[in-house]
Each structure stands twice: as C-alpha cells, then as structure tokens.
Write an enzyme that holds these catalytic residues in place. Sequence first.
Site, PDB file in Angstrom:
ATOM      1  N   ASP A  60     -11.159  39.886  -9.245  1.00 19.94           N
ATOM      2  CA  ASP A  60     -10.193  38.789  -9.215  1.00 19.94           C
ATOM      3  C   ASP A  60     -10.447  37.838 -10.377  1.00 19.94           C
ATOM      4  O   ASP A  60     -11.496  37.899 -11.026  1.00 19.94           O
ATOM      5  CB  ASP A  60     -10.274  38.035  -7.878  1.00 19.94           C
ATOM      6  N   ASN A 119     -13.826  32.344   4.985  1.00 23.19           N
ATOM      7  CA  ASN A 119     -12.713  32.638   5.898  1.00 23.19           C
ATOM      8  C   ASN A 119     -12.456  34.147   6.009  1.00 23.19           C
ATOM      9  O   ASN A 119     -11.425  34.563   6.527  1.00 23.19           O
ATOM     10  CB  ASN A 119     -11.441  31.907   5.448  1.00 23.19           C
ATOM     11  N   HIS A 121     -12.238  36.250   3.418  1.00 19.97           N
ATOM     12  CA  HIS A 121     -11.537  36.881   2.293  1.00 19.97           C
ATOM     13  C   HIS A 121     -12.475  37.798   1.518  1.00 19.97           C
ATOM     14  O   HIS A 121     -13.681  37.571   1.446  1.00 19.97           O
ATOM     15  CB  HIS A 121     -10.833  35.860   1.382  1.00 19.97           C
ATOM     16  N   GLU A 126      -6.683  36.459   0.812  1.00 19.15           N
ATOM     17  CA  GLU A 126      -6.865  35.428   1.828  1.00 19.15           C
ATOM     18  C   GLU A 126      -6.365  35.929   3.187  1.00 19.15           C
ATOM     19  O   GLU A 126      -5.640  36.934   3.245  1.00 19.15           O
ATOM     20  CB  GLU A 126      -6.086  34.174   1.410  1.00 19.15           C
TER      21      GLU A 126
HETATM   22  C1  GLP Z   1     -14.816  33.684  -4.282  1.00 23.15           C
HETATM   23  C2  GLP Z   1     -14.493  35.043  -4.885  1.00 23.15           C
HETATM   24  C3  GLP Z   1     -14.888  36.160  -3.973  1.00 23.15           C
HETATM   25  C4  GLP Z   1     -16.300  35.949  -3.492  1.00 23.15           C
HETATM   26  C5  GLP Z   1     -16.356  34.698  -2.664  1.00 23.15           C
HETATM   27  C6  GLP Z   1     -17.743  34.400  -2.112  1.00 23.15           C
HETATM   28  O1  GLP Z   1     -13.768  33.145  -3.567  1.00 23.15           O
HETATM   29  N1  GLP Z   1     -13.129  35.197  -5.226  1.00 23.15           N
HETATM   30  O2  GLP Z   1     -14.753  37.397  -4.655  1.00 23.15           O
HETATM   31  O3  GLP Z   1     -16.711  37.039  -2.748  1.00 23.15           O
HETATM   32  O4  GLP Z   1     -15.968  33.619  -3.475  1.00 23.15           O
HETATM   33  O5  GLP Z   1     -18.483  33.719  -3.053  1.00 23.15           O
HETATM   34  P1  GLP Z   1     -20.000  33.350  -2.960  1.00 23.15           P
HETATM   35  O6  GLP Z   1     -20.730  34.588  -3.294  1.00 23.15           O
HETATM   36  O7  GLP Z   1     -20.195  32.299  -3.997  1.00 23.15           O
HETATM   37  O8  GLP Z   1     -20.247  32.871  -1.581  1.00 23.15           O
END
Ligand code: GLP
Length: 218
Positions: A60, A119, A121, A126
Amino acid sequence: MKVLKNYWELGCRVADIVEHTLALPEPKLILPTGSTPLSLYKELVNRDLDWSTATTFNLDEYVDNTIQDQSYRYFMWENLFKHVNINEDNIYFPGDTAVWPQMDYGVGVDLCLLGIGGNGHIAFNEPGSSFESETRMVDLTEETIKDNSRFFPTIDDVPTQAVTMGLKTIMKSKKIVLMANGEQKLNILNVAMNGEITETVPASILQKHKNVKVYYCD
Ligand code: GLP
C-alpha cells in the site's frame, strides 16, 4: 500462532522465511511497512542476501504528493532497498496504476508479509472491504488516521486516502506470514484468526488461506 521471545526474534524468524524465499528462482514477494517489520528489515540487511533476481510489490501507499519522509516508498528505500542488491526496475508500488493489473492477475507471488491494523485491516483494506477487492484507492478510517499520526508532525498531516492491494490479490499469494507486535494487537489477532470470517474484520479472510502463519511477540 507462533509466539516469539521478543521483537528481534520475530524479525529473525520471519527473515528465515524470506531467506528461503529468496533462494527460489525469480522470487516474488509482497512487503509491508509500519513499525512491525522494522526488526525484520534490519535482520535482512544484516544477512546480506542476494536480491538480484527478486521482484517486490509493496502492499500500500498514501495518496499525497506532498509527503516525502513518511511515504512508504521512502520507508522501504531507507529500511531495505538501499542496503541490498535489488534491481530497482523490479520494485513496484501500488501508487503507479500501471502496476495494478500485474499485481492483481497471476504474477505468482511466493511470499506475502503482512502487518495488522488495530481495527483488523491488512494493507489498507479497512473494515467493510470486499473479500473480492483488488488494487484500488481507498479512504482511511478515523481510527487508522489516528494510529498512523505517530509518524507525522500532526494528525492533520496524515493523508486521508491511500492505494492498497486488495484482499483477493493478497489471497493469491502462495504463502502468507502475518506479523504482529505488542499486546494491543492480541485481541484483534484473536478475533481475526479465531472469530467469524467477515468483511467487518478484513484479516479474517486469512482463515481461508491454505498456507498462512502468524508470528507474534508482546
Ligand atoms: C498501516 C499499514 C499496514 C500495517 C499497519 C500496522 O496502516 N498500512 O500495512 O500493517 O499499519 O502497522 P504497525 O506495524 O505500525 O502496527
């Protein structure tokens, strides 16, 4: 679910899987950003592996031309790509629409690495995202904007839209590894991996995949 001793162990064990994947002919990998994969990328850089025939697709990225240091391209460059011998022509980000068909239709991804949002995702799919979704532009939820504001000067600087690989696309990967770090992720992990399979919890789609592993440390 494999529970690792600590955050560095998490990075090392997932690095073992990446190392194995990189030994395949013309390996294809899907890569995540966020805090969780940082120990993995550090370990991969330390191992000095051969990335010369690898192709990577990032999950992403934000839609916002004004951000630089917080862009996922920058993150990947700083934490992995500039340190390894990957061919720059083989690095793909979903912000480039020309890449979408390639990601969505049968490139035969060997390994997809994922983090999970608070949440539920995965990538930026989402809650409510269709299980049939492919690469597309999405609006971010307030919760995700708040969670990700820690990387930005103020919450108003967080982009409200992103391009994400879809759930259907992620599920085409031959192998999936979901990484999670911190007790605050335990509840959503449990809901996603043991609860109802529902579009309300995007990560729950992973229960339908034949080769998925979850790596967690608190
Ligand atoms: C973001 C990214 C996700 C990632 C998530 C968790 O929203 N788009 O791909 O998995 O955060 O991030 P973190 O590893 O910082 O908790």
